[in-house]
Design a protein around this motif. Structure first.
Motif, PDB file in Angstrom:
ATOM      1  N   VAL A  55      -3.538   2.116   9.236  1.00  0.00           N
ATOM      2  CA  VAL A  55      -3.639   2.307   7.438  1.00  0.00           C
ATOM      3  C   VAL A  55      -4.444   1.010   6.750  1.00  0.00           C
ATOM      4  O   VAL A  55      -4.849   1.817   6.467  1.00  0.00           O
ATOM      5  CB  VAL A  55      -2.179   1.399   7.518  1.00  0.00           C
ATOM      6  CG1 VAL A  55      -1.416   0.511   6.639  1.00  0.00           C
ATOM      7  CG2 VAL A  55      -1.015   1.994   7.555  1.00  0.00           C
ATOM      8  N   LYS A  56      -5.494   0.317   7.547  1.00  0.00           N
ATOM      9  CA  LYS A  56      -6.616  -0.639   7.820  1.00  0.00           C
ATOM     10  C   LYS A  56      -7.589   0.454   7.296  1.00  0.00           C
ATOM     11  O   LYS A  56      -8.059   0.446   5.771  1.00  0.00           O
ATOM     12  CB  LYS A  56      -6.775  -1.870   8.687  1.00  0.00           C
ATOM     13  CG  LYS A  56      -5.870  -2.740   9.078  1.00  0.00           C
ATOM     14  CD  LYS A  56      -6.762  -3.612  10.032  1.00  0.00           C
ATOM     15  CE  LYS A  56      -5.914  -4.533  10.515  1.00  0.00           C
ATOM     16  NZ  LYS A  56      -6.642  -5.606  11.428  1.00  0.00           N
ATOM     17  N   ALA A  57      -8.015   1.367   8.165  1.00  0.00           N
ATOM     18  CA  ALA A  57      -8.761   2.213   7.695  1.00  0.00           C
ATOM     19  C   ALA A  57      -8.565   3.320   6.637  1.00  0.00           C
ATOM     20  O   ALA A  57      -9.894   3.482   5.742  1.00  0.00           O
ATOM     21  CB  ALA A  57      -9.040   3.147   9.257  1.00  0.00           C
ATOM     22  N   ALA A  58      -7.856   3.240   6.102  1.00  0.00           N
ATOM     23  CA  ALA A  58      -7.457   4.469   5.095  1.00  0.00           C
ATOM     24  C   ALA A  58      -7.470   2.879   3.619  1.00  0.00           C
ATOM     25  O   ALA A  58      -7.034   3.560   2.778  1.00  0.00           O
ATOM     26  CB  ALA A  58      -5.896   4.696   4.513  1.00  0.00           C
ATOM     27  N   GLY A  59      -7.390   2.208   3.783  1.00  0.00           N
ATOM     28  CA  GLY A  59      -7.727   1.771   2.758  1.00  0.00           C
ATOM     29  C   GLY A  59      -6.371  -0.085   2.477  1.00  0.00           C
ATOM     30  O   GLY A  59      -6.148  -0.586   1.747  1.00  0.00           O
ATOM     31  N   GLY A  60      -5.273   0.307   3.160  1.00  0.00           N
ATOM     32  CA  GLY A  60      -4.055  -0.641   2.780  1.00  0.00           C
ATOM     33  C   GLY A  60      -4.323  -2.116   3.383  1.00  0.00           C
ATOM     34  O   GLY A  60      -5.317  -2.483   3.997  1.00  0.00           O
ATOM     35  N   LYS A  61      -3.428  -2.824   3.023  1.00  0.00           N
ATOM     36  CA  LYS A  61      -3.443  -4.138   3.006  1.00  0.00           C
ATOM     37  C   LYS A  61      -2.572  -4.954   4.214  1.00  0.00           C
ATOM     38  O   LYS A  61      -1.528  -5.126   3.543  1.00  0.00           O
ATOM     39  CB  LYS A  61      -3.657  -5.246   1.603  1.00  0.00           C
ATOM     40  CG  LYS A  61      -3.997  -6.499   1.603  1.00  0.00           C
ATOM     41  CD  LYS A  61      -4.299  -6.895   0.384  1.00  0.00           C
ATOM     42  CE  LYS A  61      -4.250  -8.350   0.225  1.00  0.00           C
ATOM     43  NZ  LYS A  61      -3.884  -8.951  -0.351  1.00  0.00           N
ATOM     44  N   ILE A  62      -3.222  -5.433   4.979  1.00  0.00           N
ATOM     45  CA  ILE A  62      -1.579  -5.678   5.852  1.00  0.00           C
ATOM     46  C   ILE A  62      -1.457  -7.202   5.013  1.00  0.00           C
ATOM     47  O   ILE A  62      -2.011  -7.920   5.131  1.00  0.00           O
ATOM     48  CB  ILE A  62      -2.210  -6.109   6.989  1.00  0.00           C
ATOM     49  CG1 ILE A  62      -2.597  -5.071   7.782  1.00  0.00           C
ATOM     50  CG2 ILE A  62      -1.345  -6.718   8.045  1.00  0.00           C
ATOM     51  CD1 ILE A  62      -2.071  -3.857   8.001  1.00  0.00           C
ATOM     52  N   ILE A  63      -0.278  -7.518   5.371  1.00  0.00           N
ATOM     53  CA  ILE A  63       0.327  -8.703   4.435  1.00  0.00           C
ATOM     54  C   ILE A  63       0.989  -9.150   5.445  1.00  0.00           C
ATOM     55  O   ILE A  63       0.987 -10.668   4.869  1.00  0.00           O
ATOM     56  CB  ILE A  63       1.033  -8.749   2.546  1.00  0.00           C
ATOM     57  CG1 ILE A  63       1.871  -7.218   2.906  1.00  0.00           C
ATOM     58  CG2 ILE A  63      -0.022  -7.870   1.610  1.00  0.00           C
ATOM     59  CD1 ILE A  63       3.108  -7.599   2.137  1.00  0.00           C
ATOM     60  N   LYS A  64       1.083  -8.834   6.366  1.00  0.00           N
ATOM     61  CA  LYS A  64       2.119  -9.728   7.968  1.00  0.00           C
ATOM     62  C   LYS A  64       2.163  -9.053   8.405  1.00  0.00           C
ATOM     63  O   LYS A  64       1.801  -7.546   9.007  1.00  0.00           O
ATOM     64  CB  LYS A  64       4.073  -8.939   7.430  1.00  0.00           C
ATOM     65  CG  LYS A  64       4.192 -10.471   5.817  1.00  0.00           C
ATOM     66  CD  LYS A  64       5.895 -10.108   6.639  1.00  0.00           C
ATOM     67  CE  LYS A  64       5.982 -10.314   4.710  1.00  0.00           C
ATOM     68  NZ  LYS A  64       7.975 -10.814   4.755  1.00  0.00           N
ATOM     69  N   ASP A  65       1.399  -9.649   9.587  1.00  0.00           N
ATOM     70  CA  ASP A  65       0.521  -8.740  10.872  1.00  0.00           C
ATOM     71  C   ASP A  65       1.363  -8.904  11.559  1.00  0.00           C
ATOM     72  O   ASP A  65       2.729  -8.956  11.270  1.00  0.00           O
ATOM     73  CB  ASP A  65      -0.208 -10.013  11.767  1.00  0.00           C
ATOM     74  CG  ASP A  65      -1.502  -9.335  12.172  1.00  0.00           C
ATOM     75  OD1 ASP A  65      -1.598  -7.760  12.683  1.00  0.00           O
ATOM     76  OD2 ASP A  65      -2.577  -9.870  12.798  1.00  0.00           O
TER      77      ASP A  65
END
Length: 120
Positions: free
Chosen positions: A81-91
């Motif tokens: 998800v991170k590598a695709a450009g998603g922003k983690i809002i709750k780890d």
């Protein structure tokens, strides 16, 4: 099992259809069919659905429903998800029966991923 009166399709807003399609293709391997410049759909991803051109977004903070993916490898999925450009809002956090994280895709929609793996 009958499809009668069961959830069959879900639609999400997207301010940038190309960025949304790129994200879900890279993070989860989704395939899309375009229906003009303001709509695309996806199929065979657990439930069929689509994205429509809109400046609105769906988040739990705004009262939107939360769509939750399942993963047997939660940390690996979070990295994708991170590598695709998603922003983690709750780890990643634990809850009774599992663990999950929440993310925002490029058009601002919130999703989550959960797993029952790694739970004691």
């Amino acid at each position: 099992m009958s499809k009668h009166e069961k959830i069959d399709y879900v639609e999400f807003p997207s301010s940038n259809l190309e960025a949304t399609k790129k994200f879900f293709s890279k993070a989860f391997g989704w395939k899309f069919t375009d229906y003009g410049p303001e709509y695309c759909d996806f199929a065979n991803e657990g439930i069929n659905g689509g994205f429509f051109k809109s400046e609105k977004k769906s988040t739990t903070e705004a009262g939107g429903a939360l769509v939750i993916f399942y993963s047997s490898e939660l940390e690996s999925t979070q990295q994708k998800v991170k590598a695709a450009g998603g922003k983690i809002i709750k780890d990643i956090f634990s809850f009774p029966g599992g663990r999950r994280f929440h993310f925002i895709e490029p058009s601002g929609n919130e999703f989550a991923v959960w797993s029952d793996k790694g739970v004691e």
